[in-house]
Write an enzyme that holds these catalytic residues in place. Structure first.
Site, PDB file in Angstrom:
ATOM      1  N   GLY A   1      -1.341 -11.367   8.994  1.00 48.71           N
ATOM      2  CA  GLY A   1      -2.209 -11.791  10.093  1.00 48.71           C
ATOM      3  C   GLY A   1      -2.988 -13.057   9.761  1.00 48.71           C
ATOM      4  O   GLY A   1      -3.191 -13.931  10.600  1.00 48.71           O
ATOM      5  N   PRO A  54      -5.161  -4.703   1.580  1.00 56.38           N
ATOM      6  CA  PRO A  54      -4.698  -5.900   2.285  1.00 56.38           C
ATOM      7  C   PRO A  54      -5.469  -6.173   3.577  1.00 56.38           C
ATOM      8  O   PRO A  54      -5.463  -7.288   4.086  1.00 56.38           O
ATOM      9  CB  PRO A  54      -3.214  -5.595   2.586  1.00 56.38           C
ATOM     10  CG  PRO A  54      -3.057  -4.137   2.428  1.00 56.38           C
ATOM     11  CD  PRO A  54      -4.121  -3.669   1.471  1.00 56.38           C
ATOM     12  N   ASP A  77      -7.003  -4.515  14.888  1.00 54.17           N
ATOM     13  CA  ASP A  77      -6.916  -3.090  14.572  1.00 54.17           C
ATOM     14  C   ASP A  77      -6.567  -2.929  13.105  1.00 54.17           C
ATOM     15  O   ASP A  77      -5.457  -2.537  12.755  1.00 54.17           O
ATOM     16  CB  ASP A  77      -5.858  -2.437  15.475  1.00 54.17           C
ATOM     17  CG  ASP A  77      -5.781  -0.942  15.261  1.00 54.17           C
ATOM     18  OD1 ASP A  77      -6.647  -0.389  14.553  1.00 54.17           O
ATOM     19  OD2 ASP A  77      -4.847  -0.323  15.795  1.00 54.17           O
ATOM     20  N   GLY A  78      -7.525  -3.266  12.256  1.00 57.22           N
ATOM     21  CA  GLY A  78      -7.257  -3.230  10.822  1.00 57.22           C
ATOM     22  C   GLY A  78      -7.657  -1.921  10.176  1.00 57.22           C
ATOM     23  O   GLY A  78      -8.141  -0.993  10.824  1.00 57.22           O
ATOM     24  N   GLN A 123       0.822  -1.213   0.000  1.00 56.46           N
ATOM     25  CA  GLN A 123       0.000   0.000   0.000  1.00 56.46           C
ATOM     26  C   GLN A 123       0.861   1.271   0.000  1.00 56.46           C
ATOM     27  O   GLN A 123       2.074   1.211   0.194  1.00 56.46           O
ATOM     28  CB  GLN A 123      -0.900  -0.002   1.242  1.00 56.46           C
ATOM     29  CG  GLN A 123      -0.137  -0.229   2.531  1.00 56.46           C
ATOM     30  CD  GLN A 123      -0.946  -0.903   3.624  1.00 56.46           C
ATOM     31  OE1 GLN A 123      -2.126  -1.151   3.481  1.00 56.46           O
ATOM     32  NE2 GLN A 123      -0.303  -1.207   4.751  1.00 56.46           N
TER      33      GLN A 123
HETATM   34  N1  SPD Z   1     -11.583   4.589   8.187  1.00 54.70           N
HETATM   35  C1  SPD Z   1     -10.364   4.268   8.836  1.00 54.70           C
HETATM   36  C2  SPD Z   1     -10.478   3.107   9.755  1.00 54.70           C
HETATM   37  C3  SPD Z   1      -9.177   2.795  10.368  1.00 54.70           C
HETATM   38  C4  SPD Z   1      -9.274   1.869  11.500  1.00 54.70           C
HETATM   39  N2  SPD Z   1      -7.975   1.526  12.038  1.00 54.70           N
HETATM   40  C5  SPD Z   1      -7.151   2.603  12.357  1.00 54.70           C
HETATM   41  C6  SPD Z   1      -5.827   2.174  12.862  1.00 54.70           C
HETATM   42  C7  SPD Z   1      -5.419   2.949  14.045  1.00 54.70           C
HETATM   43  N3  SPD Z   1      -4.492   2.246  14.848  1.00 54.70           N
END
Ligand code: SPD
Length: 279
Positions: A138, A163, A156-157, A31
């Site tokens: 992951g 990806p 925490d995606g 990315q």
């Molecule tokens: N729309 C963005 C969503 C992001 C969620 N994860 C953020 C990562 C912060 N650690």
């Protein structure tokens, strides 16, 4: 002349931040990663044009992802974080003195490198000896580590594009469940119930097919379109509204947003969400 960075949503809405300068811009195998310095939100991490976190409001996101799970899981000695390359999630996890090991799985080393260099105020726990940071996929980690057991798993995606999209698959959630101890707790970011209602609802259904306790909760994150964000607390047993008081009080003392009352309040769902989930 002023420069604006816009994140656009579904081709009909955009959120723009006035930018002072671009501090970092790079491309990994996965990315595009940028860190921009903005007038209103401080430094902001941007991945593939999507705002990920900002110095201004990151605490609202990270504290809410982490502490509802960490204050309710019976044990929190072993914690797994998948994603979270800016370091905010592991920072909050490692504020809990009971944590003995926190394994963090991040697919993209460039996100961590950029965050370490340009967002040092967010990732303040990189040097904590309890942190075991691994740069791997992951999905592959969860597939290959079915025998590993964790007390708490935090996902925490990114949004379900690029990806990070696979982190919203039911098979991935099933793999995570296998890695939880029997009374373990998993929490994940589950998108905006306004802008991404379809993803939010689908995610709840996938989780409900796997866990007997699935409880979405809501809070404000101004950086994310609409400002209303959701996370979801899941477990095979247990109850999100019964935190361990002593653990909670210790954490709340130095938190910017999280406290005992907020913990109870965030699980209250407005009618449009209840109806969408047929609750
Ligand atoms: N729309 C963005 C969503 C992001 C969620 N994860 C953020 C990562 C912060 N650690």
């Amino acid at each position: 002349m002023s420069l604006w960075y816009d994140e656009t949503f579904e081709g009909h809405t955009r959120l723009g931040l006035r930018v002072e300068s671009t501090l970092f811009s790079g491309k990994s195998a996965y990315q595009t990663v940028e860190v921009v310095d903005t007038v209103g939100f401080g430094r902001v991490l941007v991945i593939d044009g999507i705002f990920m976190t900002s110095e201004y409001d990151e605490f609202l996101y990270h504290e809410m992802l982490v502490h509802p799970a960490m204050t309710t899981a019976p044990s929190i000695e072993r914690v797994l974080v998948i994603g979270g390359g800016d370091g905010g999630t592991v920072r909050e996890v490692l504020r809990h003195p009971e944590v003995k090991q926190c394994v963090m799985i991040e697919i993209d080393e460039l996100v961590v490198e950029a965050s370490k260099a340009y967002l040092p105020g967010i990732g303040t726990a990189w040097e904590d000896p309890r942190l075991d940071l691994r740069f791997i996929d992951g999905i592959e980690y969860v597939k290959a580590s079915a025998d590993e057991k964790y007390d708490v798993i935090l996902l925490d995606g990114t949004d379900p594009v690029g990806p990070g999209a696979v982190l919203f698959d039911e098979s991935f959630y099933r793999g995570c469940k296998r890695m939880l101890v029997e009374d373990g707790v998993m929490a994940l970011q589950s998108e905006s119930p306004l802008l991404m209602m379809d993803v939010f609802v689908e995610t709840q259904h996938k989780l409900r097919s796997l866990f007997s306790e699935v409880h979405p909760y809501l809070g404000p994150v101004p950086l994310y379109g609409t400002g209303t964000w959701s996370w979801t607390w899941c477990s095979a047993t247990g109850e999100p509204l019964r935190p361990i008081r002593e653990r909670q009080e210790t954490i709340a003392l130095a938190s910017k947003a999280y406290n005992e009352d907020v913990h109870q309040a965030i699980f209250a769902l407005p009618n449009y969400v209840r109806r969408a989930l047929k609750l």
